[in-house]
Design a protein around this motif. Structure first.
Motif, short mmCIF file in Angstrom:
data_model
loop_
_atom_site.label_atom_id
_atom_site.label_comp_id
_atom_site.label_asym_id
_atom_site.label_seq_id
_atom_site.Cartn_x
_atom_site.Cartn_y
_atom_site.Cartn_z
N LYS A 59 0.82 -1.21 0.00
CA LYS A 59 0.00 0.00 0.00
C LYS A 59 0.85 1.26 0.00
N ASN A 60 1.95 1.22 0.78
CA ASN A 60 2.75 2.45 0.81
C ASN A 60 3.82 2.48 -0.27
N GLY A 61 3.76 1.54 -1.17
CA GLY A 61 4.59 1.61 -2.37
C GLY A 61 5.99 1.05 -2.24
N GLU A 62 6.30 0.55 -1.04
CA GLU A 62 7.63 0.01 -0.83
C GLU A 62 7.77 -1.28 -1.64
N SER A 63 6.81 -2.15 -1.50
CA SER A 63 6.87 -3.34 -2.36
C SER A 63 6.08 -3.05 -3.61
N ARG A 64 6.60 -3.54 -4.73
CA ARG A 64 6.05 -3.11 -6.02
C ARG A 64 5.16 -4.17 -6.65
N ILE A 65 5.34 -5.41 -6.18
CA ILE A 65 4.51 -6.49 -6.71
C ILE A 65 3.83 -7.18 -5.55
N LEU A 66 2.53 -7.41 -5.69
CA LEU A 66 1.82 -8.17 -4.67
C LEU A 66 1.34 -9.48 -5.27
#
Ligand code: ADP
Ligand code: MG
Length: 698
Positions: free
Chosen positions: A536-543
């Motif tokens: 959600k906060n954009g740190e990880s780019r792939i879920l």
């Protein structure tokens, strides 16, 4: 002696205990009435004769007239069979029997004219007909040459000789036993206004039609009646509820609503949102309890409508709560609502299964003494004693995810029931909604917030995954975020979980430059939260996830949704998943990846998904592909959807007609006490126990 119709099926001559058990177990037929209402599912036209030179193996049941030239016994043991070479002046065809050979040989003669009836098939390069009906042409009466009913029976029944023909025979016995006409079930004013066939004639015709026009009239009459009785039932119930149930009166729009509207509302409401808020406002000040269904496609902004309605409740001194089907969603609502209400001095709390110990106790006591204004929760709140001080409104988000029982528990929380707003993004097609909900109030958000670009959807086979990954590379480079979804039909399926984990491992390696997170239902909530938050906060780019993200999750920067094994998802699920992207201003994409070989239905689903983003169109298509019984949302709605003759998909016009009629009757005679409606009252009484709970609780 019970009423003729209520007599146990075992007392019908020709049935007895063994067959009656089969009827009970296999078809849920218990009484004479059940059998009478077990209508044929198709009719075979025996009025036509074919010539042997015309027939081919793809034909349905056909009828021939000719003579047997010779008999031949072939094969050993299980392959042992009797073949009769049957001919008319145009050719020869083989009639084949594997059973009852002696009987057939004793009955059939050479050089006698027979009418043969059966299904042609190709066997060993020749056309043959297995186990045909064979009757001497001289004995075939004209009347028996018409339309023949087919009843669906199960394998088990067939093994005991209860095939379609046997059922037909029993129905005949039953109708003969009746010894007179079947009493009319609809008032004369209705049958004459709509030119309906009398019940007696309709019942006889549906089982033993004489011609197709009569059959159609009979079908119309029975469909009309079936849908009408249901509709009348729902409307009586809802009108009753309306007359009896009191609701809280929210007579003002006050400080919190206005302060929010003037200072905190981050965007302009769409016209649809404004309209729905007005509808809700109108409902809640009448003194009757609101029972409203809000349908709005994914991303249409239902949450804001819910929030502003809840603020009206708060302005009138009530507590409110919003229920979400998953913890992830509840947490998200909590975060959003807290954010929206910043500075307003309202007390918002989150209560889920993972809120435990001291914290839980504190929340429970603050609910009870009224300190909490808005509670965001999951259904876990129903599992132990949660007492509100003054619960005035309940919002149920993604209602199709809740069972009927869970929803009805809301009612035990107050003496005066709270106003209920049920929200769903799984639109129910109009015809179905009318049948299911009767006159439940339905609001629709039929407009998306401005600036949204429709999600571009494509279907790719597994073979093109490398191209899909390259595309994902480019989107990542442009700063976007990506969802990869894997099927997890049941959270306990180990192989699926392995599949997901393997997918995660692969993607982590393939996109090594970026952080990849994973969420699934088997994870510890804390872990799940952490991973979700990171995305959600954009740190990880792939879920990488299962359908736990299906509902509600809102990450506007996510622009690509890749769904693996898309053939394993239902249409409405795919549509929900796709709704996770296309929430920001950028062009978004949904890529449906399937195996190389997929079924026709899967292919149709992919075609529908790539051709439209309209949730209603998709719901209609889904209904057509699956039939109403399977439709998501109706399954869980707790209604045994066992229409005997009507078809929700195809009988829309009849539904409209009977709905208007039922409304007219209820307006004029809500308790059906007028003499001209006495037949209706009788049949409605017979339906008791068949109550549409849904209109009560949602
Ligand atoms: P859903 O109806 O699927 O629950 P949401 O309530 O999650 O949709 O809203 C989807 C997104 O649209 C959210 O990011 C929300 O902030 C945004 N949104 C809602 N209403 C508007 C509006 N009137 N204008 C712009 N954006 C809006
Ligand atoms: Mg939502």
């Amino acid at each position: 002696m019970p009423d003729f119709f209520e007599r146990d099926i075992k007392f019908l001559p020709g049935v007895g205990p063994a067959r009656s058990k089969l009827f009970n177990d296999e078809l849920k037929i218990f009484t004479f009435k059940d059998l009478l209402e077990f209508y044929p599912y198709k009719y075979i036209d025996r009025s036509k004769l074919f010539q042997i030179c015309q027939i081919h193996a793809d034909m349905p049941y056909i009828q021939l007239c000719g003579k047997i030239l010779s008999f031949e016994e072939l094969g050993q043991q299980r392959g042992h069979r009797l073949v009769a070479h049957f001919s008319d002046s145009t050719g020869v065809v083989d009639l084949v029997w594997f059973k009852g050979i002696k009987y057939v040989l004793s009955r059939l003669k050479l050089n006698t004219e027979y009418i043969v009836f059966g299904k042609p098939a190709m066997f060993g390069g020749r056309i043959n007909i297995t186990h045909p009906d064979v009757d001497p042409a001289s004995q075939m009466e004209l009347s028996s040459m018409g339309l023949h009913p087919s009843y669906s029976t199960t394998e088990k029944m067939k093994k005991s000789g209860l095939n379609s023909k046997a059922v037909s025979k029993l129905v005949e016995t039953l109708i003969d036993m009746m010894n007179g006409p079947f009493a009319e079930t609809l008032p004369l004013w209705i049958t004459s206004r709509y030119a309906l066939m009398p019940y007696d004639k309709a019942i006889r015709t549906i089982h033993f039609p004489t011609d197709t026009t009569e059959l159609q009239n009979a079908r119309y009459r029975l469909k009309f009646e079936e849908l009408f009785q249901i509709q009348l039932n729902i409307m009586r119930y809802t009108s009753d509820r309306r007359r009896k149930l009191k609701g809280f009166i929210f007579d003002k729009v006050g400080h919190f609503f206005n302060a929010f509207y003037n200072n905190n509302l981050p965007y302009q409401l769409t016209n649809a949102q404004k309209r729905v808020i007005k509808e809700i406002r109108k409902d809640t000040c009448t003194g009757a309890q609101m029972n409203r269904l809000l349908q709005g496609d994914v991303g249409s902004g239902k949450t804001m409508v819910a929030l502003m309605s809840m603020l009206i409740a708060v302005d009138n001194g009530f507590q409110t709560c919003i229920l979400a089907p998953t913890e992830i969603l509840a947490e998200q609502h909590n975060a959003n609502i807290n954010n929206y209400l910043r500075g307003l001095g309202l007390h918002v709390e989150l209560l889920t299964g993972s809120v435990k110990g001291k914290r839980r106790e504190k929340i429970l006591s603050e609910l009870e003494d009224g300190a909490i204004n808005i509670l965001v929760c999951t259904h876990a709140v129903f599992e132990d004693p949660v007492h509100f001080c003054r619960l005035g409104m309940v919002v149920i988000d993604e209602q199709h995810r809740f069972g009927v029982e869970q929803r009805s528990k809301m009612w035990t929380k107050n003496t005066i029931p709270p106003h209920i707003l049920v929200m769903t993004a799984t639109p129910i097609p109009r015809t179905l909604a009318m049948t299911l909900y009767g006159d439940l109030d339905v609001s629709q958000i039929d407009e998306l917030p401005p600036g949204r670009k429709p999600v571009m959807t494509v279907h790719r086979f597994e073979g093109s995954l490398p191209d899909v990954y390259s595309f994902v590379d480019r989107e990542l480079e442009a700063g976007r975020q990506i969802y990869f979804v894997f099927p997890l039909i049941s959270e306990s399926e180990k192989s699926d979980l392995k599949n997901l984990e393997a997918g995660y491992a692969f993607l982590t390696e393939r996109f090594a430059r970026y952080k990849v997170s994973m969420v699934h239902g088997k994870m510890k909530p804390a872990q799940k939260d952490e991973n979700m938050l990171s995305f959600k906060n954009g740190e990880s780019r792939i879920l990488v996830s299962t359908t736990v993200i299906e509902v509600g999750v809102d990450v506007p920067n996510a622009s690509v949704m890749v769904i693996e094994n898309a053939e394993r998802f239902g249409l409405s699920q795919l549509h929900q998943l796709r709704g996770r992207v296309g929430r920001g201003a950028d062009q978004s994409y949904c890529i449906l990846v399937t195996g190389q070989k997929i079924s026709d239905t899967s292919r149709s689903r992919m075609e529908i998904m790539t051709s439209t983003t309209d949730g209603f169109e998709i719901a209609e298509a889904d209904l057509k592909l699956r039939g109403p019984g399977d439709l998501e949302g109706t399954q869980q709605s707790g209604i045994a959807f066992d229409l005997k003759i009507a078809n929700i998909t195809k009988d829309g016009p009849i539904i409209q007609t009977v709905r208007d009629l039922a409304q007219e009757i209820i307006n004029a005679d809500p308790d059906l006490t007028l003499p001209e409606n006495s037949l209706l009252l009788q049949s409605q009484k017979r339906r008791s126990g068949f109550v549409f709970d849904l209109s009560y609780i949602s």
